[in-house]
Design a protein around this motif. Structure first.
Motif, PDB file in Angstrom:
ATOM      1  N   HIS A 128      35.180  49.893  42.506  1.00  0.00           N
ATOM      2  CA  HIS A 128      34.873  48.487  42.235  1.00  0.00           C
ATOM      3  C   HIS A 128      33.905  47.961  43.295  1.00  0.00           C
ATOM      4  O   HIS A 128      34.108  48.215  44.485  1.00  0.00           O
ATOM      5  N   GLY A 182      35.157  45.710  34.025  1.00  0.00           N
ATOM      6  CA  GLY A 182      35.899  45.418  35.248  1.00  0.00           C
ATOM      7  C   GLY A 182      37.313  44.989  34.919  1.00  0.00           C
ATOM      8  O   GLY A 182      37.779  45.136  33.791  1.00  0.00           O
ATOM      9  N   GLU A 183      38.010  44.433  35.926  1.00  0.00           N
ATOM     10  CA  GLU A 183      39.416  44.113  35.662  1.00  0.00           C
ATOM     11  C   GLU A 183      39.626  42.682  35.178  1.00  0.00           C
ATOM     12  O   GLU A 183      40.371  42.450  34.241  1.00  0.00           O
ATOM     13  N   GLY A 184      38.976  41.735  35.815  1.00  0.00           N
ATOM     14  CA  GLY A 184      39.177  40.349  35.405  1.00  0.00           C
ATOM     15  C   GLY A 184      38.303  39.430  36.222  1.00  0.00           C
ATOM     16  O   GLY A 184      37.865  39.794  37.312  1.00  0.00           O
ATOM     17  N   PRO A 185      38.035  38.229  35.714  1.00  0.00           N
ATOM     18  CA  PRO A 185      37.149  37.302  36.412  1.00  0.00           C
ATOM     19  C   PRO A 185      37.712  36.875  37.767  1.00  0.00           C
ATOM     20  O   PRO A 185      38.931  36.757  37.927  1.00  0.00           O
ATOM     21  N   GLY A 186      36.823  36.633  38.710  1.00  0.00           N
ATOM     22  CA  GLY A 186      37.187  36.031  39.991  1.00  0.00           C
ATOM     23  C   GLY A 186      36.813  34.552  39.970  1.00  0.00           C
ATOM     24  O   GLY A 186      36.550  33.974  38.908  1.00  0.00           O
ATOM     25  N   GLU A 242      33.230  33.721  38.617  1.00  0.00           N
ATOM     26  CA  GLU A 242      33.156  34.052  37.192  1.00  0.00           C
ATOM     27  C   GLU A 242      33.868  32.976  36.372  1.00  0.00           C
ATOM     28  O   GLU A 242      33.395  32.545  35.319  1.00  0.00           O
ATOM     29  N   PRO A 279      30.770  37.348  33.649  1.00  0.00           N
ATOM     30  CA  PRO A 279      31.367  38.372  34.511  1.00  0.00           C
ATOM     31  C   PRO A 279      30.450  38.773  35.677  1.00  0.00           C
ATOM     32  O   PRO A 279      29.219  38.754  35.540  1.00  0.00           O
ATOM     33  N   PHE A 280      31.073  39.125  36.767  1.00  0.00           N
ATOM     34  CA  PHE A 280      30.367  39.698  37.921  1.00  0.00           C
ATOM     35  C   PHE A 280      29.155  38.857  38.367  1.00  0.00           C
ATOM     36  O   PHE A 280      28.017  39.316  38.388  1.00  0.00           O
ATOM     37  N   ASN A 296      35.335  42.497  30.991  1.00  0.00           N
ATOM     38  CA  ASN A 296      36.533  42.802  31.778  1.00  0.00           C
ATOM     39  C   ASN A 296      37.714  43.101  30.863  1.00  0.00           C
ATOM     40  O   ASN A 296      37.701  42.740  29.686  1.00  0.00           O
TER      41      ASN A 296
END
Ligand code: URA
Length: 191
Positions: free
Chosen positions: A156, A41-45, A48, A54-55, A82
């Motif tokens: 995504h 993926g792109e990066g942690p939210g 996360e 991740p995710f 990510n």
């Protein structure tokens, strides 16, 4: 040549870019380090960043369901990480220089795992790893081969939650993925 432990330790104390300033946790990756299939993926939210995995937010729950539907499991037969390992503020896209500072960790992870299939999740990861002019809405679910590794961009899961009309197409990508796994690494399914 670094070991997993060396790479992870380095990553967990990394201060190579501004994203280190506000992080709660570095989100290194989760799953089977011998997996044949890797998701990026792109990066942690927010979740996360809090949990260090991740995710694991809403998008992650959807990803888990889609994995489950094709007999994949984040703890058993895939590895998930990510492009950037620290959360960009307000969940903005990771900037080009942040991606560049971080991508060495992903390269090392990929070198150690040696996956047969790499799935990118979303536009940012697809553009960074597959091609800079990727049109994700048009090209998701298509597979290219690079040095014996099959690369597949997917939508995504967070985008799917915002736009449910894309759900069927996204699910179809997982069916395509399942067929590709059966073809190039059937051992994933015990075949
Ligand atoms: N979105 C991502 O791209 N990665 C995560 O880990 C979570 C949300």
């Amino acid at each position: 040549m670094s070991t997993w432990q060396e790479i992870e330790n380095k990553c967990l104390s990394c201060k190579s870019c501004r994203l280190c300033e506000k992080r709660k946790n570095v989100v290194f990756g989760v799953g089977n380090r011998q997996a044949k299939v890797m998701f990026i993926g792109e990066g942690p939210g927010e979740q996360e960043d809090i949990q260090g995995e991740p995710f694991v937010g809403k998008a992650g729950q959807l990803l888990d369901k889609m994995l489950y539907a094709v007999d994949l499991d984040r703890h058993k037969n895939v590895y998930i990480t990510n492009i950037v390992k620290c959360r960009p503020p307000m969940n903005r896209d990771p900037q080009e220089d942040e991606q560049e500072s971080c991508i060495g960790y992903l390269r090392e992870q990929t070198r150690l795992i040696r996956p047969r299939i790499i799935v990118t999740l979303g536009r940012i990861a697809g553009m960074k790893l597959i091609k800079p002019d990727l049109r994700i809405t048009r090209e998701h679910g298509t597979i290219i081969e690079r040095k014996g590794v099959f690369m597949m961009p997917m939508l995504h899961p967070a985008a799917l939650l915002r736009n449910q009309s894309q759900m069927e197409g996204a699910f179809n990508d997982f069916l395509i993925l399942r067929e590709k796994i059966k073809e190039v690494c059937p051992e994933v399914y015990g075949l």
